[in-house]
Structures are given as structure tokens and as C-alpha cells.
Design a protein around this motif. Structure first.
Motif, short mmCIF file in Angstrom:
data_model
loop_
_atom_site.label_atom_id
_atom_site.label_comp_id
_atom_site.label_asym_id
_atom_site.label_seq_id
_atom_site.Cartn_x
_atom_site.Cartn_y
_atom_site.Cartn_z
N PRO A 268 0.64 -1.37 0.04
CA PRO A 268 0.00 -0.10 -0.01
C PRO A 268 1.03 1.14 -0.08
O PRO A 268 0.43 2.21 -0.60
CB PRO A 268 -0.69 -0.19 1.18
CG PRO A 268 -0.76 -1.71 1.52
CD PRO A 268 0.54 -2.03 1.03
N TRP A 269 1.98 1.24 0.67
CA TRP A 269 2.74 2.54 0.67
C TRP A 269 3.51 2.92 -0.53
O TRP A 269 3.92 3.86 -0.98
CB TRP A 269 3.74 2.43 1.92
CG TRP A 269 4.57 1.38 1.96
CD1 TRP A 269 4.60 0.07 2.50
CD2 TRP A 269 5.91 1.36 1.56
NE1 TRP A 269 5.50 -0.81 2.32
CE2 TRP A 269 6.69 -0.11 1.54
CE3 TRP A 269 6.81 2.34 1.00
CZ2 TRP A 269 7.78 -0.42 1.52
CZ3 TRP A 269 8.37 1.73 0.60
CH2 TRP A 269 8.76 0.57 1.01
N GLU A 270 3.77 1.66 -1.31
CA GLU A 270 4.21 1.96 -2.69
C GLU A 270 3.21 2.52 -3.48
O GLU A 270 3.41 3.75 -4.19
CB GLU A 270 4.82 0.56 -3.17
CG GLU A 270 5.97 -0.03 -2.62
CD GLU A 270 6.52 -1.29 -3.37
OE1 GLU A 270 5.57 -1.95 -3.94
OE2 GLU A 270 7.50 -1.89 -2.77
N ALA A 271 2.02 2.08 -3.68
CA ALA A 271 0.97 2.85 -4.28
C ALA A 271 0.77 4.12 -3.75
O ALA A 271 0.38 5.08 -4.51
CB ALA A 271 -0.29 2.24 -4.14
N ALA A 272 0.97 4.52 -2.53
CA ALA A 272 0.99 5.91 -1.84
C ALA A 272 1.93 6.84 -2.54
O ALA A 272 1.84 7.80 -2.78
CB ALA A 272 0.65 5.97 -0.54
N ILE A 273 3.12 6.27 -2.71
CA ILE A 273 4.26 6.86 -3.20
C ILE A 273 4.01 7.28 -4.71
O ILE A 273 4.15 8.51 -5.12
CB ILE A 273 5.61 6.18 -3.07
CG1 ILE A 273 5.99 6.09 -1.57
CG2 ILE A 273 6.89 6.52 -4.03
CD1 ILE A 273 7.23 5.17 -1.69
N ASP A 274 3.57 6.46 -5.42
CA ASP A 274 3.22 6.28 -7.10
C ASP A 274 2.03 7.63 -7.00
O ASP A 274 2.27 8.35 -7.83
CB ASP A 274 2.88 5.27 -7.33
CG ASP A 274 3.80 4.19 -7.48
OD1 ASP A 274 5.17 4.82 -7.35
OD2 ASP A 274 3.59 3.02 -7.57
N ALA A 275 0.95 7.35 -6.22
CA ALA A 275 -0.20 8.30 -6.15
C ALA A 275 0.23 9.72 -5.97
O ALA A 275 -0.14 10.88 -6.71
CB ALA A 275 -1.44 7.84 -5.28
N LEU A 276 1.10 10.04 -4.80
CA LEU A 276 1.42 11.30 -4.43
C LEU A 276 2.31 11.80 -5.75
O LEU A 276 2.03 13.31 -5.86
CB LEU A 276 2.26 11.26 -3.12
CG LEU A 276 3.06 12.71 -2.85
CD1 LEU A 276 1.75 13.58 -2.29
CD2 LEU A 276 3.83 12.25 -1.47
N THR B 269 7.34 1.79 -8.73
CA THR B 269 7.91 2.56 -7.73
C THR B 269 9.52 2.70 -7.69
O THR B 269 9.86 3.84 -7.67
CB THR B 269 7.61 2.07 -6.61
OG1 THR B 269 5.92 2.01 -6.60
CG2 THR B 269 7.86 2.88 -5.38
#
Length: 225
Positions: free
Chosen positions: A2-10, A114
Motif C-alpha cells: 500500500p505505501w508503494e501505491a501511496a508513493i506513486d499516487a503522491l 515505484t
């Protein structure tokens, strides 16, 4: 993760906030026949990235190799398109690579986006700003420092972070994986530096981060004007 997806989304949200599509706006040039509308020169490297880079990202899963050679190309994409446009393009590259390779799952694609795309591209942006701030606008520094050595540094740091996050290289001992990532970063750096030098000489319009006015300006002073 999930935090990899958050990095990409940000990163994607920040890139889209900067409205990168403006770089693809057709430009008007004067000619003996009158003003003409020409397509953006960045359209060619953008399409080339979307066609070629997904195959290189998918190659480790398309072919059985003892050592999966991971190719990024993110630093070159940043030099050609600029960070705001490079981020959505690299995310699209990861999605296309997943569609090309049946052995690459969406989790693998997220990790590639990512650690092979967004993170090294962002590191390249920061390193490029530091290089330009401390060394100025010199063509030699742009090619050697930013395109070549900068790519090596950014990809090795991104690879080390990906290993820390749990993305290990198959068939490689954990103690040797950092050595393998260091060597693979040099391959990426050689190609990025070589292509950047060629583009500076023959196709500077394919480099959004290059400007003849900035890098080829005459020296200031009594004799230089």
C-alpha cells in the motif's frame, strides 16, 4: 504494498498539478510561407518511451535468466520529458509491461513502477537541481555529471531502497545483491550518458531539461559581452 501505491499516487498528483501536458502543445514557427503549427518535439521521445521501455521492464519475466537484469531508463526519461511528464509516462510503462508479460503480476508491476520508475526519476530531479545549483550550466557537467554519474547514483540508491523494502533479486545472495544493483546501475548510466550526449549534439529539442540559451551562452565579461 500500500505505501508503494501511496508513493506513486503522491508523485502522480504532484506531476499532474504541474500540468505537464503543456509541454506537448503544438508550437507556431515562422516560415517563408507564413506561420505554421508544428507538433511538440517531445512527442517523439514520449512515444518511443511507451513503445520500447515496457519491453525492457518486462524482459526479466519474459526470459528465464539466472540473473534478472533490471533496466530502468527513468533518468533518461526525466532528461527527455522533464519530471512532471515523466511520472505519468513511467506509470503507463509499468502498466503496459504488466500487460505484455503474463508472468508479471500487478504487484510486480507496482514495485517496478515505484523502484524502477518514480523513485529514481524523483532522485534524478533532485540531483539535477543540486548539480545545476552548485556547478552552473555547463554542457560537460550536464552530460557527465547529470546524465552519466547522476544516473548511476540515483539508480543504485533506488535499488538499495527497493531491497530494504523487500524486493530481492532472484538467484542472488542477499550479501551480493547490492553489488549486482551497483553494476546494473552503471549499465543504465552508460546508456543514458551516451544518448544524452548524442541528443545534445544532434537532437537537443528531444531534451526538455536542455536549453541552448542556458548551456551554450557566451561567457560574461569585458570580452564576452
Amino acid at each position: 504494498m500500500p505505501w508503494e501505491a501511496a508513493i506513486d499516487a503522491l508523485a502522480l498528483a504532484m506531476a499532474l498539478w504541474l500540468r505537464p501536458w503543456r509541454l506537448l502543445t503544438p508550437r507556431t514557427v515562422r516560415s517563408p510561407l507564413g506561420p505554421q503549427r508544428l507538433a511538440s518535439p517531445l512527442l517523439t521521445p514520449l512515444l518511443a518511451t511507451l513503445v520500447l521501455l515496457p519491453w525492457l521492464w518486462a524482459l526479466p519475466t519474459l526470459m528465464a535468466m539466472p540473473l534478472q537484469l533490471q533496466w530502468s531508463g527513468a533518468c533518461l526519461v526525466v532528461l527527455m520529458l522533464g519530471w512532471p511528464l515523466a511520472v505519468p509516462v513511467l506509470i503507463a510503462v509499468g502498466v503496459i509491461a504488466c500487460l505484455l508479460s503474463p508472468a508479471m503480476g500487478w504487484g510486480d508491476a507496482l514495485g517496478a513502477i515505484t523502484w524502477q520508475g518514480v523513485v529514481p526519476a524523483t532522485l534524478a530531479l533532485g540531483l539535477g537541481a543540486l548539480v545545476r545549483h552548485y556547478t552552473g550550466t555547463r554542457p560537460f557537467v550536464y552530460v557527465l555529471g547529470r546524465a552519466f554519474l547522476g544516473t548511476v547514483a540515483c539508480l543504485f540508491v533506488a535499488g538499495a531502497l527497493s531491497q530494504w523494502a523487500g524486493h530481492l533479486l532472484p538467484s542472488v545472495e542477499q550479501g551480493l545483491s547490492l553489488v549486482a544493483r551497483w553494476l546494473m546501475a552503471w549499465g543504465d548510466g552508460f546508456v543514458t550518458g551516451m544518448l544524452a550526449a548524442i541528443f545534445v549534439a544532434f537532437k537537443p529539442e528531444w531534451l526538455a531539461t536542455w536549453s541552448d540559451r542556458l548551456y551554450l551562452h557566451p561567457p560574461e565579461g569585458p570580452d564576452g559581452g
